[in-house]
Design a protein around this motif. Structure first.
Motif, short mmCIF file in Angstrom:
data_model
loop_
_atom_site.label_atom_id
_atom_site.label_comp_id
_atom_site.label_asym_id
_atom_site.label_seq_id
_atom_site.Cartn_x
_atom_site.Cartn_y
_atom_site.Cartn_z
N ILE A 184 -7.65 0.19 23.17
CA ILE A 184 -7.57 -0.03 21.74
C ILE A 184 -8.19 -1.40 21.51
O ILE A 184 -8.03 -2.30 22.33
CB ILE A 184 -6.12 0.04 21.24
N ASP A 198 -10.54 6.16 24.36
CA ASP A 198 -9.20 5.58 24.42
C ASP A 198 -8.98 4.75 25.68
O ASP A 198 -7.83 4.48 26.05
CB ASP A 198 -8.14 6.69 24.37
N HIS A 253 -9.99 3.90 18.43
CA HIS A 253 -8.91 3.42 17.57
C HIS A 253 -8.99 1.90 17.50
O HIS A 253 -8.38 1.21 18.34
CB HIS A 253 -7.55 3.87 18.10
N THR A 310 -0.35 7.95 27.76
CA THR A 310 -1.11 7.48 28.92
C THR A 310 -0.28 7.67 30.18
O THR A 310 0.62 6.88 30.47
CB THR A 310 -1.49 6.00 28.75
N HIS A 347 -5.70 7.18 31.21
CA HIS A 347 -5.23 7.72 29.92
C HIS A 347 -5.25 9.24 29.96
O HIS A 347 -4.39 9.89 29.37
CB HIS A 347 -6.12 7.19 28.80
N PRO A 361 -4.35 1.47 25.95
CA PRO A 361 -4.11 2.63 25.09
C PRO A 361 -2.61 2.82 24.85
O PRO A 361 -1.77 2.16 25.48
CB PRO A 361 -4.68 3.79 25.91
N ILE A 362 -2.28 3.71 23.94
CA ILE A 362 -0.88 3.96 23.59
C ILE A 362 -0.13 4.48 24.82
O ILE A 362 -0.55 5.46 25.44
CB ILE A 362 -0.78 4.95 22.43
N LYS A 363 0.96 3.84 25.14
CA LYS A 363 1.68 4.13 26.39
C LYS A 363 2.19 5.56 26.46
O LYS A 363 2.10 6.21 27.51
CB LYS A 363 2.84 3.14 26.55
N ARG A 364 2.72 6.08 25.36
CA ARG A 364 3.35 7.41 25.38
C ARG A 364 2.34 8.52 25.68
O ARG A 364 2.72 9.61 26.07
CB ARG A 364 4.07 7.68 24.06
#
Length: 243
Positions: free
Chosen positions: A182, A179, A221, A196, A160, A191-194
């Protein structure tokens, strides 16, 4: 342990602290979570959590969240003891934007993060704080000695971010994963792809949970959940790309 058994943390209130959207929960005898509900700080932001770890009379703050969260976090920390240090999971802006307020409020307090994160913070490129946030020089290198002084252990879990760290309270068996995941109250999610850069590396880093085998997993989160041996297996199966 029964499959899908859920963890219910104890909610804590203070008569003289009333911050909109803030919830304080006691995860164990030494670990508290200060959470801000979705949309409280930034309309599009999910739940944002930070932690307070009590070690003797000292309180160690894990992450700061957004700057708008910091007054509430500081007030709760002061109720629990004397704020002594700030340990950062990684340098993304939703984890560090409160550092200036902490330094102004608590004389001599130091902010620690892995050296690779200091390098990224100093570049000032999102999702790290931009140059205008004046973050250069605010951080010192996270070391074993610093973490042990807080009554914790730490592990570097890249993917990440290059120097992403997680913190473990061994006595209470609470793992604060930042992170790395999640979380829901029953599942680990990536975790959020954008935000990571290397998702497979992040998911591979997550295998550490099966080595640590904590009782409680808590993320920046999401919800808190009880560890079971199938949590990581399911995450890797559904979300890791084949090499």
């Amino acid at each position: 342990m029964k499959k899908n058994q859920k963890f219910t943390p104890k909610k804590i209130t203070f008569d003289d602290i009333n911050i909109e959207g803030m919830e304080v929960t006691k995860l164990s005898s030494s670990v508290y979570k200060v959470g801000f509900l979705p949309g409280t700080i930034v309309e599009t932001a999910p739940t944002v959590n930070v932690w307070l770890v009590v070690n003797g009379e000292d309180v160690h703050i894990i992450d700061t969240g957004f700057a708008e969260m910091t007054e509430g976090v500081m007030q709760v920390a002061e109720k629990l003891g004397t704020p002594a240090s700030v340990l950062i999971t990684h340098g993304h802006l939703d984890h560090v934007l409160g550092v200036h307020q902490l330094v102004e409020r608590f004389e001599g307090i130091k902010i620690y993060v892995d050296s690779k994160e200091i390098e990224e913070i100093n570049k000032g490129i999102p999702p790290y704080p931009v140059k205008d946030e004046n973050m250069e020089g605010m951080f010192e290198e996270l070391t074993d000695e610093v973490v042990l002084a807080a009554g914790l252990e730490h592990y570097i879990t890249p993917g990440h971010s290059p120097g992403h760290a997680i913190f473990y309270h061994r006595k209470d068996k609470v793992l604060m994963v930042g992170d790395l995941f999640i979380t829901t109250d029953t599942r680990l999610l990536p975790p959020i792809k954008r935000f990571t850069p290397d998702m497979n590396e992040s998911i591979d880093s997550g295998s550490i949970v099966d080595e640590i085998k904590p009782r409680i997993i808590t993320s920046s989160h999401g919800d808190d959940l009880l560890y079971t041996k199938d949590l990581y297996t399911q995450l890797a199966y559904f979300f890791r790309d084949a090499d």
